[in-house]
Design an enzyme around this catalytic site. Structure first.
Site, mmCIF file in Angstrom:
data_model
loop_
_atom_site.group_PDB
_atom_site.id
_atom_site.type_symbol
_atom_site.label_atom_id
_atom_site.label_comp_id
_atom_site.label_asym_id
_atom_site.label_seq_id
_atom_site.Cartn_x
_atom_site.Cartn_y
_atom_site.Cartn_z
ATOM 1 N N GLY A 1 -1.187 3.273 9.197
ATOM 2 C CA GLY A 1 0.053 3.559 8.490
ATOM 3 C C GLY A 1 -0.162 4.078 7.088
ATOM 4 C CG ASN B 1 6.925 -4.710 4.177
ATOM 5 O OD1 ASN B 1 7.637 -3.878 3.608
ATOM 6 N ND2 ASN B 1 6.057 -5.461 3.516
ATOM 7 C CB THR C 1 -15.443 13.040 15.762
ATOM 8 O OG1 THR C 1 -16.321 14.130 15.512
ATOM 9 C CG2 THR C 1 -15.507 12.651 17.230
ATOM 10 C CB CYS D 1 4.404 -20.414 -8.374
ATOM 11 S SG CYS D 1 5.938 -20.149 -7.450
#
Length: 752
Positions: free
Chosen positions: A84, A164, A250, A339
């Site tokens: 991606g 996402n 390739t 945090c």
């Protein structure tokens, strides 16, 4: 509710329940079976003209057709990539470069994945103008905002299909219509949506679409980019004419075959999977809601326009990383915030959605998949609910929380940070202390003005007391060793001042609602044994109930007023000596992530528990000019304090600095604590690195140490004698690492 299809389950008998399918998916058995022949017998190069090559070429083209079928496009419009991220880079950079003559304006949104946001940020450095559209409280882009932002110079709009983190599905076809009305291309990152909802490029009306194989039960390292016929984009790489002369190299036949099969399965089972995803997700949410209530649980993302497998929820007043540590042995999920001591790092998505910090800090993303079963959901509800109640005992009528004794407790799993790496960032500490009055008591020999290791207060002409306090979160899993290391670390400040410790008091933070009191007993026992080794007693202390374990000592020592060692008295011509190796912060981070062998962990543990007493006795015998101990600010941070306080410039030989084995390789693999990166960022303006010093070594020099060695500044004429004394006393790591070159402003020169 049905259980997962046969062959798709993740075995959870001895593993946590996997609810992180948005992060990655397992390779489907059918996909693995399809790939297997191409791992062994069908190994040909698809560009070869013989039968081996022809077999590989046919497999690629079959896979291309399968991807095209899922997206409802032509096969020649599909280009295979490495994933991606490459697809997004190819689409965005390629479109920007190819269409620059038409304009330089790109529009994106505030909730994009870094694989899009960082690309747009880079293009800004290349002369492109980027507009970032806001989102509403659900994470939705308003088409009216695009209409207002778009201009005749706009060449590309890139908005993700589904988020996402929260799963919100954007109105891509409406946004595409606006883009096309103004002559701009439309790209969408569909990594999260493919295989979970229908993704048809004709319905979305996009020109470019990215997908990632490992999100659809294919292998990692493979992806695809849809390029609509007639769309012009420039190549990222140059070479031979593979992939229709768009993407040279390739082809990865094995994984292309896997992606093709995964897309075929996704199309075949889409309706059934969507139903299963939605049912398991909703059951998880309802179970948590019924157990915790609306005042303690908040869902993020659009209630309807949302991926059927994604549940992003916030638990009010709970730290996400603490909750993940609490449930990590039984449930695997992802946090939406981190945090730290001085701040809460909320994800850009939650920040863009303006989720209040008290909710955002406790955000967890659960994402179900084909392998999620009804048993998994029921167990996850129980585990998460129990953990939240333990972390918020005052919020629930649960009476006294009694934690069961159960085998070993890995202390590093009960904290979001490790040891001295949890210190406030140097920048933040400077800001806090700036403007506070400096005491003017003449009996104060060492105070806050030099950032020294301890305070020194003169009692009379012969005696001064030295006081220090140090405590931190677990650096190792074993409670006994945690106590011993904490004690050794606290005592080190006394030794660095040239003093002798007298007694200590314990400083304890303990999550009695998360750990049995026997763990605290072992921590105290380890500290007492180390104190006894140092020849002192722990004679009291103070405890508070905390969300995570913390331990340390307030140590009192004694020294002659004329023999106090400071970090601000180094002299030009001095030699710099370090008594312990670097790399402890990196090694302990790797230990927490289960990335090192037992022998490496034991070496680091024993080194941190080693007192600096022998090194201190040696330097006190020989006589030195200045000393400090190396802890949370790393070697460069503490050397900077020494150089600045002494008003000198120093030279460091990076090749002479001792480093723990494995630490360099781990740093190269980016196994680095955040405190170390903060240290490096802080000292960079004051350090001149030789170009031959690699970035890995720069990281090591800034690595946040816990119970590190002493950094000694000594006249060159005495250095050889001190080195002999150190080695004779068993301080085997001691090494000459640099020198004080001249009076100056605290600059550090690092040579290779």
């Amino acid at each position: 509710m049905r259980d997962s299809p046969a062959g798709c389950e993740i075995v959870t008998e001895n593993n946590p329940i996997y609810l992180d399918y948005n992060a990655t998916t397992p390779i489907a058995p059918e996909v693995a079976d399809e790939m297997s022949p191409y791992l062994y017998e069908h190994f040909g190069n698809p560009s070869s003209s013989h039968s081996y090559g022809a077999r590989a070429k046919k497999a690629i083209e079959q896979a291309r057709k399968r991807v095209a079928s899922l997206l409802n496009c032509s096969a020649h419009e599909v280009i295979f990539t490495s994933g991606g991220t490459e697809s997004n880079n190819f689409a965005i950079k390629g479109a920007a470069v190819a269409n620059r003559s038409k304009g330089n304006h790109i529009i994106t949104s505030a909730v994009e994945h870094p694989a899009v946001a960082e690309v747009c940020g880079w293009l800004e450095t290349q002369g492109f103008r980027v507009s970032v559209l806001p989102v509403d409280s659900y994470g939705l882009v308003n088409p009216d905002d695009l209409q207002d932002a778009i201009t005749r110079n706009t060449i590309l709009v890139t908005i993700m299909h589904a988020n996402n983190e929260v799963g919100t599905i954007e109105p891509i076809n409406t946004l595409a219509e606006i883009a096309h009305e103004h002559g701009a291309l439309m790209h969408t990152d569909a990594a999260q949506s493919v295989g979970k909802i229908p993704v048809r490029v004709d319905e979305l009306d996009v020109d470019l679409l990215s997908l990632a194989g490992h999100k659809v039960y294919a292998p990692k390292g493979i992806g695809a980019l849809y390029i609509k016929t007639g769309t012009s984009i420039a190549k990222l790489m140059h070479g031979a004419d593979h992939e229709a002369n768009r993407r040279p190299g390739t082809e990865n036949v094995l994984e292309i075959v896997g992606l093709g099969k995964a897309c075929e399965i996704a199309e075949r089972d889409l309706d059934e999977n969507m139903k299963h995803f939605r049912m398991t997700r909703d059951r998880l949410y309802q179970g948590l809601l019924e157990s915790l209530g609306e005042d303690r649980l908040k869902m993020n993302g659009h209630p309807e326009r949302r991926l059927p497998n994604t549940l992003n929820v916030s638990f009010r007043g709970v730290e996400a990383n603490t909750l993940l540590s609490e449930i990590g042995g039984e449930v695997a999920a992802s946090a939406g915030a981190a945090c730290h001591a001085e701040e809460v790092d909320v994800s850009p998505v939650l920040e863009a959605m303006q989720v209040p910090v008290e909710w955002a800090m406790g955000t967890i993303r659960f994402s179900v998949g084909r392998g999620t079963t009804s048993r998994d959901i029921a167990r996850a509800v129980d585990v998460v609910t129990d953990a939240v109640r333990r972390l918020q005992p005052d919020q629930f009528d649960v009476g006294t929380v009694v934690v069961e004794e159960k085998g070993e407790h890995r202390l590093t799993q009960y904290t979001h940070g490790l040891g001295c790496a949890c210190k406030l960032r140097p920048q933040a500490l400077e800001e806090v202390l700036r403007g506070l009055p400096i005491p003017d008591d003449p009996a104060i020999l060492v105070g806050v003005e030099t950032a020294d290791d301890a305070a020194v207060y003169r009692l009379d002409k012969e005696h001064a007391i030295v006081g220090t306090v140090d405590f931190f979160t677990p650096i190792v899993d074993d409670p006994y060793w945690f106590g011993a290391i904490s004690a050794a670390n606290s005592l080190s400040d006394i030794y660095a001042m040239g003093a002798k410790p007298l007694f200590a008091l314990s400083v304890v933070g303990f999550p009695s609602n998360r750990l049995p009191l026997s763990v605290l007993h072992d921590i105290l026992r380890g500290a007492q044994d180390k104190a006894q080794e140092a020849g002192i007693s722990i004679i009291g202390g103070h405890t508070v109930d905390d969300t995570e374990p913390k331990y340390g000592l307030a140590v009192t020592g004694i020294v002659h007023p004329d023999k106090v060692l400071k970090n601000s008295t180094a002299m030009p011509g001095d030699v710099l000596i370090l008594t312990k190796p670097l790399g402890l912060g990196i090694i302990t981070t790797a230990i927490k992530r289960d990335l090192v062998e037992k022998s490496v962990a034991e070496e680091a543990r024993e080194l941190m528990a080693e007192l600096n007493r022998d090194a201190a006795e040696a330097m006190n015998k020989i006589g030195v000019n200045a000393c400090t101990d190396i802890t949370g600010f790393g070697l460069l941070g503490h050397l900077r304090e020494m150089a600045l306080g002494s008003q000198v410039d120093v030279e460091l030989n990076s090749g002479s600095v001792p480093v723990l084995r494995e630490a360099r390789a781990l740093a190269g693999a980016n196994v680095v604590p955040g405190g170390t990166l903060d240290n490096l960022a802080y000292v960079r303006p004051y350090v001149s690195f030789d170009v031959a010093v690699p970035e890995v070594d720069r990281i090591l020099l800034a690595d946040a140490q816990t119970s590190g060695g002493l950094l000694i500044s000594i006249p060159e004429s005495r250095a050889e004698n001190l080195m002999k004394q150190l080695h004779d006393r068993g301080v085997k790591w001691a090494a000459v690492i640099g020198r004080v070159i001249s009076e100056g402003q605290g600059r550090i020169v690092v040579k290779a």
